[in-house]
Design a protein around this motif. Structure first.
Motif, mmCIF file in Angstrom:
data_model
loop_
_atom_site.group_PDB
_atom_site.id
_atom_site.type_symbol
_atom_site.label_atom_id
_atom_site.label_comp_id
_atom_site.label_asym_id
_atom_site.label_seq_id
_atom_site.Cartn_x
_atom_site.Cartn_y
_atom_site.Cartn_z
ATOM 1 N N VAL A 65 -2.494 14.967 -3.157
ATOM 2 C CA VAL A 65 -3.212 13.682 -3.226
ATOM 3 C C VAL A 65 -2.304 12.611 -3.810
ATOM 4 C CG1 VAL A 65 -5.082 12.452 -4.391
ATOM 5 C CG2 VAL A 65 -5.524 14.674 -3.321
ATOM 6 N N VAL A 66 -1.630 12.933 -4.900
ATOM 7 C CA VAL A 66 -0.739 11.968 -5.546
ATOM 8 C C VAL A 66 0.388 11.551 -4.601
ATOM 9 C CG1 VAL A 66 0.945 11.664 -7.413
ATOM 10 C CG2 VAL A 66 -1.275 12.729 -7.879
ATOM 11 N N GLU A 67 0.961 12.527 -3.897
ATOM 12 C CA GLU A 67 2.038 12.214 -2.953
ATOM 13 C C GLU A 67 1.544 11.300 -1.831
ATOM 14 O OE1 GLU A 67 5.248 14.478 0.009
ATOM 15 O OE2 GLU A 67 3.743 15.634 -1.099
ATOM 16 N N PRO A 71 -9.365 13.971 3.192
ATOM 17 C CA PRO A 71 -10.379 12.989 3.620
ATOM 18 C C PRO A 71 -10.476 11.818 2.646
ATOM 19 C CG PRO A 71 -11.439 14.885 2.620
ATOM 20 C CD PRO A 71 -9.977 15.222 2.704
ATOM 21 N N ILE A 72 -10.969 10.702 3.134
ATOM 22 C CA ILE A 72 -11.163 9.532 2.263
ATOM 23 C C ILE A 72 -12.498 9.676 1.543
ATOM 24 C CG2 ILE A 72 -9.695 7.920 3.514
ATOM 25 C CD1 ILE A 72 -12.152 6.989 5.042
ATOM 26 N N THR A 108 2.812 7.411 -1.119
ATOM 27 C CA THR A 108 3.372 7.005 0.177
ATOM 28 C C THR A 108 2.633 5.800 0.734
ATOM 29 O OG1 THR A 108 4.024 9.291 0.647
ATOM 30 C CG2 THR A 108 3.895 7.772 2.516
ATOM 31 N N ILE A 109 1.320 5.776 0.575
ATOM 32 C CA ILE A 109 0.526 4.632 1.043
ATOM 33 C C ILE A 109 0.941 3.358 0.317
ATOM 34 C CG2 ILE A 109 -1.793 3.631 1.103
ATOM 35 C CD1 ILE A 109 -2.827 6.535 1.485
ATOM 36 N N VAL A 110 1.113 3.450 -1.000
ATOM 37 C CA VAL A 110 1.549 2.285 -1.774
ATOM 38 C C VAL A 110 2.943 1.846 -1.341
ATOM 39 C CG1 VAL A 110 2.085 1.419 -4.082
ATOM 40 C CG2 VAL A 110 0.095 2.888 -3.736
ATOM 41 N N GLU A 111 3.831 2.806 -1.112
ATOM 42 C CA GLU A 111 5.185 2.468 -0.653
ATOM 43 C C GLU A 111 5.157 1.734 0.682
ATOM 44 O OE1 GLU A 111 7.863 6.052 -2.653
ATOM 45 O OE2 GLU A 111 6.896 6.363 -0.705
ATOM 46 N N LEU A 112 4.280 2.157 1.584
ATOM 47 C CA LEU A 112 4.168 1.497 2.882
ATOM 48 C C LEU A 112 3.628 0.072 2.730
ATOM 49 C CD1 LEU A 112 2.757 4.484 4.966
ATOM 50 C CD2 LEU A 112 4.976 3.374 5.306
ATOM 51 N N SER A 147 -10.347 1.991 5.535
ATOM 52 C CA SER A 147 -9.122 1.568 6.203
ATOM 53 C C SER A 147 -7.852 1.723 5.376
ATOM 54 C CB SER A 147 -9.258 0.105 6.646
ATOM 55 O OG SER A 147 -9.503 -0.735 5.537
ATOM 56 N N CYS A 148 -7.947 1.640 4.056
ATOM 57 C CA CYS A 148 -6.713 1.638 3.256
ATOM 58 C C CYS A 148 -6.196 3.039 2.959
ATOM 59 C CB CYS A 148 -6.922 0.856 1.957
ATOM 60 S SG CYS A 148 -7.900 1.724 0.711
ATOM 61 N N ARG A 149 -7.068 4.036 2.927
ATOM 62 C CA ARG A 149 -6.738 5.454 2.734
ATOM 63 C C ARG A 149 -6.270 5.798 1.320
ATOM 64 N NH1 ARG A 149 -9.173 6.971 7.118
ATOM 65 N NH2 ARG A 149 -8.279 9.051 6.829
ATOM 66 N N ILE A 150 -6.261 4.842 0.400
ATOM 67 C CA ILE A 150 -5.745 5.121 -0.938
ATOM 68 C C ILE A 150 -6.692 6.016 -1.729
ATOM 69 C CG2 ILE A 150 -6.805 3.189 -2.193
ATOM 70 C CD1 ILE A 150 -3.139 4.325 -2.512
#
Length: 351
Positions: A81-83, A61-62, A87-91, A46-49
């Motif tokens: 991947v880093v980008e 893919p996760i 973005t996930i962390v920013e959200l 669910s987190c996609r990180i």
């Protein structure tokens, strides 16, 4: 089971078929960040990180829910991947309280570590924030303003103690982890085992008893065995300045994993309680007075020997406790049968 060979960041890895990319990377010593993943729980992805780049697969893919394939080529730290991870962390940070200086989870917060790793220092997506009331009516504080909806507490409660106290309510921005009908935990089936607290990667769930007692870098963690029963659960005592200030479950526990009961996780105040006996007491002139261990042992040996000589070994009985370890109960059994010479030994948990 057949093995699968793949390449991760240029390293050839061989793992059993059915292994996830995340598990294969971990076996190769390659770190892939996670938030919703826990090895003892199911994998919702669910987190996609934990996204990675795999040749021949569209998008990213996760890794926690993608099974390895023969000849697979994986890159865990490419520019894309880093980008994506940043973005996930920013959200996540966009709707997260930025009180890291005073948050109890500072130094042990996965989201904070990821923000540092990916250089997220400000809110890139400003918008509405939650304003849930802090719930500290139970052994741990619940601050749903800090919840990242990873679902680890939901799955942990359902899959470890099997209580199913938590679940998701509402949708979208208003999604919240709570009890049925949003009732207080005291009115639910919660047994306050603290499994959810142990799994939470951020400051949404924290033990109330350890609040303000020390930062992670100020304490020492000592692996030990729970004294409350003979199961043999392991946990870590959190020690600061020679005093136990908390208990944490650990992945090193072979018997119980991260599972602990409410007594094991929160019942440690007796250690430094002023009423706790710290020295043997013997009765002299009708009063209990402190004595040395040598004096206490000598008195016990003298009394038991006298009773056995006058009335026989069967006049003595031993009662053990479920709060002792299995090893201690075994020694009690051997002492009564081999030293005293009687089978009059019982245990409070037998019935």
């Amino acid at each position: 089971m057949s093995n699968v060979t793949l390449t991760i960041d240029g390293i050839v890895v061989q793992v059993p078929a059915g292994t996830t990319v995340l598990e294969a990377a971990q076996q190769a010593g390659i770190k892939i960040p996670t938030l919703c993943h826990a090895p003892e729980l199911t994998k919702p992805g669910s987190c996609r990180i934990c996204v990675v780049e795999i040749e021949g697969i569209r998008n990213l893919p996760i890794s926690c829910a993608t099974t390895v394939g023969e000849g697979m080529v994986v890159r865990t730290n490419s520019a894309d991947v880093v980008e994506a991870r940043k973005t996930i962390v920013e959200l996540l940070v966009a709707n997260h309280p930025l009180d890291c200086m005073t948050c109890e989870k500072t130094g042990d917060c996965t989201l904070q570590d990821l923000a540092y790793e990916y250089g997220v220092s400000e809110v890139s997506f400003p918008g509405e924030k939650h304003s849930y009331e802090l719930d500290n009516s139970n052994p741990f504080e619940r601050d749903m303003n800090k919840c990242i909806i990873c679902g680890k507490c939901v799955r942990g409660c359902a899959e470890i103690p099997g209580k199913n106290v938590y679940d998701f309510t509402h949708r979208g921005f208003h999604t919240k982890v709570t009890t049925a009908l949003d009732m207080p935990l005291e009115e639910s089936d919660c047994v306050f085992c603290g499994t959810c607290v142990a799994l939470c990667p951020v400051g949404a769930l924290t033990p109330k008893m350890t609040k303000g007692t020390g930062r992670p870098w100020e304490v020492e963690k000592v692996l030990t065995t729970c004294p409350y029963c003979g199961t043999g659960c392991n946990f870590q005592l959190v020690v600061k300045d020679g005093k136990v200030v908390g208990v944490e479950s650990t992945d090193k526990a072979l018997v119980n994993g991260k599972a602990l009961c409410v007594k094991g996780r929160f019942g440690y105040n007796f250690i430094h309680h002023p009423d706790r006996l710290t020295t043997p007491l013997v009765r002299k002139d009708g009063e209990l007075v402190p004595a040395s261990w040598e004096e206490a042992y000598s008195l016990v040996v003298s009394k038991l020997s006298s009773i056995k000589a006058d009335n026989g070994a069967d006049s003595i009985a031993g009662l053990s406790s479920a709060r002792c370890t299995n090893e201690e109960n075994y020694l009690m059994n051997k002492f009564m049968r081999g030293v005293i010479g009687t089978n009059n030994v019982d245990h409070c948990a037998r019935l």
